[in-house]
Scaffold this motif. Structure first.
Motif: not given
Ligand code: NAP
Length: 229
Positions: A196-202
């Motif tokens: 549910d997350r894109q790499v930017e958020e991770g």
């Protein structure tokens, strides 16, 4: 904010690659660790800012020692070590898992960050604000162990969390801070397309732990907030 020298392991794809991109965009000098130097060079060439690819198979002591020597000779210090490289293999629980498989996971997810930290601590001590960021996972949280399965992966991250606590405590009399973090469930080769997350958020919390003016030590974070072990 002055530019930092930051080493990111497993920087050639996934969350590590995005951490490198974010840190370089902020003006820091990023050492992008990749066990296949050619891949690291390709990825680094696509990024804005100062991104220097370095050969690093984290399970290889020789690579770690060579890199520590290289950093010492070139910079004389390291400001931040981000232990990001990791593997997720197998889904079996403690009762059925092949212990040799667990050992292979522990080598990359637990012993390698430990060895790297030991090798880099003298260089981190040369920094006015040395930091270690251990990329852990909510799957290693104490309560999540009760869910069973993924024994090798879960316990490698639980162990990494425990290492974070002890190392932070041992280094409390120094300027070096040690923290662990969970990126959430992120769309990468490891996390899969259903995450549910894109790499930017991770990558955001790692970038924050590496660059925030002040951070504590010996804590576990997700979304820039402390979470329980
Ligand atoms: N994705 C998620 O949902 C999620 C959730 C919680 C925690 N995490 C953690 O976040 C970190 C990054 O995960 P990711 O999703 O970005 O994984 P990924 O897409 O599978 O990328 C893993 C990275 O680690 C590198 N790596 C693996 N073994 C290595 C070794 N022995 N030496 C050097 N590099 C090695 C890989 O290099 P190669 O390209 O050479 O294989 C790659 O760059 C891991 O520690 C993972 O456990 C991820």
């Amino acid at each position: 904010m002055s530019a930092k020298i930051i080493l990111v392991t497993g920087g050639n794809r996934g969350i590590g690659r995005e951490i490198c991109r974010q840190l370089a965009a902020l003006g820091h000098t990023v050492l992008l660790g990749s066990r296949d130097l050619k891949k690291g060079e390709q990825v680094a060439a696509e990024m804005e800012g100062e991104v220097l690819p370095v050969k690093l198979e984290v399970a290889k002591e020789e690579d770690i020692n060579n890199l520590a020597t290289h950093i010492k000779d070139k910079f004389g210090k390291l400001d931040v070590l981000i232990n990001n490289a990791g593997i997720l293999v197998g889904q079996k629980g403690t009762v059925d898992v092949d212990i040799d498989e667990v050992k292979r996971i522990m080598e990359v997810n637990f012993y390698a960050p430990w060895r790297l930290s030991q090798a880099m601590i003298p260089l981190l001590k040369n920094s006015p604000d040395g930091r270690i960021v251990n990329m852990s996972s909510g799957m290693g949280e104490w309560d999540s162990l009760r869910l069973g399965n993924y024994a090798g992966y879960r316990l490698s991250k639980t162990s990494l969390n425990a290492l974070t606590v002890q190392m932070a405590s041992e280094l409390s009399g120094t300027k070096v801070k040690v923290n662990a973090m969970c990126p959430g469930w992120v769309k990468t080769d490891m996390g899969g397309a259903g995450a549910d997350r894109q790499v930017e958020e991770g990558a955001d919390t790692a970038t924050w732990l590496a660059t925030a003016d002040t951070i504590p030590s010996g804590k576990f974070f997700r979304d820039r907030k402390e979470i329980s072990w």
